[in-house]
Enzyme design. Structure first.
Site, PDB file in Angstrom:
ATOM      1  N   GLU A  71       0.800  -1.222   0.000  1.00 47.50           N
ATOM      2  CA  GLU A  71       0.000   0.000   0.000  1.00 47.50           C
ATOM      3  C   GLU A  71       0.833   1.271   0.000  1.00 47.50           C
ATOM      4  OE1 GLU A  71      -0.815  -2.649   1.855  1.00 47.50           O
ATOM      5  OE2 GLU A  71      -2.886  -3.164   1.382  1.00 47.50           O
ATOM      6  N   HIS A 140     -11.644  -4.039   9.146  1.00 50.70           N
ATOM      7  CA  HIS A 140     -12.211  -3.917   7.795  1.00 50.70           C
ATOM      8  C   HIS A 140     -13.545  -3.167   7.801  1.00 50.70           C
ATOM      9  CE1 HIS A 140      -9.281  -6.966   6.640  1.00 50.70           C
ATOM     10  NE2 HIS A 140      -9.653  -6.862   5.378  1.00 50.70           N
TER      11      HIS A 140
END
Lengths: 350, 327
Positions: A71, A140
């Site tokens: 990322e 999440h």
């Protein structure tokens, strides 16, 4: 005008941008299909939830770029590419993953223009999923817009319906500043009317989704749907005005002030946790700038100051539900002093 | 270590390289004095001792090629063609600085020259250089980008991620690793667990280790790396072993190393002296030519710093500008 899902509306905006501007690229994990353009790979499945479906096959590996699970490199590549002439749309998949790459967003991309004395532009979009509701638990499911909104240099977009999603994403990609575009995963399958042509919705312009005169409800993201539901339920009894700010940075506080000047009552509903939140910010603005108009104490309905739990029964309790919104609206109609203050006063006067 | 003696580059390259190395040395020597005199606000990290790396790398680059720099970035700025007066104004946080006095030493940049900024986050640069290389690939411009990284930054995950992604996407990025012996106060031999060139090769990147005090060694290694990048061959890496003469930052008491080490470096590892001896021995430049450059640079640095010292501070209105293009 066609009926499109929230997911399809985002896909439409990406497709339009890739078609109309050769400097637009998409970059992220699995967005092409996981094969990165290797012949024979399933190049167009379009990521974890299919938002970028079909784009790889149409625009090819130089425009729709699969990456390793890295990322920081994705965000840095987008920032560096934006600084040198592209308009990257980087997918972070789940926004919760900002924890492993935020330096490239908030220390780098968000600050370039200021640090470099206004000589540069960083037209990049970071898009990804936010929000609870799928039992995906603490890493999440978060509602992270308050963190992003806190950063000078970032713009933060939080669409609540397919029409807004397309118009706001189109605006985001054309914008010359870094934009965080937050897609609530519970909304992906919601549907609405979406024009076929490309259009923009400006940032910092909130939307009044229900007109009313008794109470102003400012709701963020998915909570707009709940607020609308409650407003419809109470119609005839209490006239509720619902405001969807659509972007949290910039934030349309003018619209909120005008509404509270009319209603004199405020409920803020946000799925994010309460400390240093948008809910706090809205109440602060109203308390400061519309103090004289308030007829009752503002009500703040948020998630608790906890991580998002996994068990469905706990997750449901974590997310503000319509019944809490309704109770808060009723409280603004009756309570002049918040219950907790009454308890405090009682404790001080045994 | 690559030890073969490379052929000397052309006359103009030599002149330009010597001038730039001298500019870095003189400019920073003056900044060091000014810092001691407390005219330079904030933190300042000096590049002296590593001049041959920045200049050896950047002498192959055009303005369309990008570099992403480190917190020790003045040398990279000068090597990439940034204006000395603009730099001095920025370091003194004055009106008219390269970044209007809003960036300072650790964020000094001139993107119009392909200098994407010094970077106060160790390891911050590599992903950004990756992005510049992505632009080059997508627009088919033929440009390359350079990620400067100290040995300290090579221990950051951002650098690892950028190296792997550069290989996966075959991007024209060159990792210029400046192995200067220390990451802040911590010795490389303590903090780097493997040979840096070997470690970089393990990512699948062609990498060479060169003497970073020798302009010609860096220049030759960079020639190969740039050719590979411009021809679609993907990333390269150069580990340049050089030495940081000053502390991590100005004012650093350097308790972590012997004074004798610094003295020895100045006597035996001076990139300008090494350059001078080589070109004199081969008759490529005369002492007179280099002495004249020395005098010109001394005057240019003097003018730049005096201009900056006399310049006005930024207007207070600058506090609120340049956060967004529009808001």
């Amino acid at each position: 005008m066609a009926i499109r899902s929230f997911r399809e509306a985002i896909n439409d905006a990406l497709r339009d941008a890739l078609s109309s501007d050769p400097t637009v690229i998409l970059i992220g994990e699995d967005i092409a299909g996981g094969g990165g353009g290797i012949p024979g790979s399933h190049g167009s499945s379009g990521g974890m939830l299919g938002v970028t479906k079909g784009l790889f096959n149409k625009f090819g590996p130089d425009r729709v770029i699969d990456t390793p699970i890295s990322e920081s490199a994705i965000m840095g590549a987008a920032a560096g590419a934006a600084l040198t002439g592209l308009r990257p749309v980087a997918e972070l998949m789940f926004m919760d993953f900002f924890g492993v790459c935020f330096d490239q967003i908030y220390n780098q991309a968000a600050k370039f223009r200021y640090m470099f004395g206004g000589t540069t532009r960083t037209p990049m979009v970071v898009r990804g999923m936010v929000g609870a509701g799928f039992g995906s638990a603490a890493q999440h499911s978060q509602a992270l817009w308050p963190i992003f909104t806190h950063i000078p240099g970032l713009k933060v977009v939080l669409p609540s319906n397919p029409y807004d999603a397309k118009g706001l994403l189109t605006r985001a990609i054309r914008d010359d500043d870094p934009v965080m575009f937050l897609e609530h995963k519970v909304l992906y399958d919601t549907k609405g009317e979406v024009p076929d042509h490309s259009y923009e919705i400006p940032f910092g312009v909130g939307n009044v989704t229900r007109r009313g005169k008794d109470v102003t409800v400012v709701a963020f993201g998915r909570m707009v749907l709940f607020a609308n539901e409650v407003a419809d339920k109470l119609a005839g009894e209490i006239s509720v005005e619902v405001i969807d700010p659509r972007t949290t940075s910039p934030l349309d506080t003018e619209l909120m002030l005008e509404s509270v000047a009319k209603t004199g009552r405020l409920v803020v509903v946000d799925e994010a946790t309460p400390l240093c939140s948008l809910a706090s910010e809205v109440i602060s603005v109203i308390a400061t700038d519309a103090h004289g108009f308030l007829r009752s104490a503002p009500q703040k309905i948020t998630a608790p100051h906890t991580p998002v739990p996994a068990a469905p029964v706990l997750e449901r309790a974590y997310i503000p539900q319509p019944d809490r919104i309704e109770a808060a609206i009723r409280a603004t109609m009756t309570d002049r002093v918040p219950a907790r203050h009454l308890a405090l006063i009682a404790a001080m006067n045994p | 270590m690559t030890t073969a003696t490379p052929k000397l580059p052309g006359h103009n390259t030599l002149i330009d390289a010597y001038r730039k190395m001298r500019e870095i040395r003189d400019f920073e020597t003056r900044i060091s004095k000014e810092f001691a005199a407390r005219t330079v606000p904030g933190m300042t990290h000096l590049y002296i001792g590593q001049e041959a790396v920045a200049v050896g790398v950047c002498s192959h680059l055009n303005e369309t090629d990008a570099i992403a720099s480190t917190h020790r970035g003045h040398g990279h700025c000068i090597a990439k063609g940034c204006d000395l007066t603009g730099m001095a104004l920025e370091l003194f946080r004055k009106k008219g600085g390269l970044c209007k006095g809003k960036g300072g030493s650790m964020h000094i940049a001139d993107v119009s020259k392909g200098m994407l900024g010094a970077n106060a986050i160790v390891g911050g640069a590599a992903p950004l250089a990756l992005g510049a290389a992505l632009t080059a690939k997508v627009t088919k411009s033929g440009a390359v980008s350079v990620a400067f990284a100290g040995d300290g930054a090579t221990n950051q995950g951002t650098t690892f991620e950028a190296m792997n992604m550069a290989v996966v996407l075959k991007l024209p990025v060159i990792f210029a690793i400046e192995n200067n012996g220390y990451g802040e106060h911590t010795a490389r031999d303590y903090a780097v667990g493997a040979d840096l060139t070997e470690r970089t090769r393990a990512f699948g990147i062609p990498a060479v280790k060169v003497d970073g005090t020798d302009f010609f060694a860096v220049h030759a290694a960079m020639a190969e790396a740039v050719e590979r990048g411009r021809n679609g061959g993907g990333p390269s890496a150069i580990e340049a072993v050089a030495y940081r003469w000053h502390g991590h930052f100005e004012g650093d008491a350097q308790a972590y190393r012997d004074k004798a080490e610094i003295k020895r470096l100045r006597e035996t590892a001076d990139p300008l002296q090494i350059f001078r001896e080589r070109v004199l021995a081969e008759g490529a430049l005369t002492a007179e030519v280099m002495d004249r450059i020395d005098a010109e640079v001394a005057e240019a640095v003097h003018q730049a710093v005096e201009t900056a010292l006399a310049a006005p501070v930024p207007d207070l209105s600058e506090l609120l500008t340049d956060v967004y293009v529009s808001y």
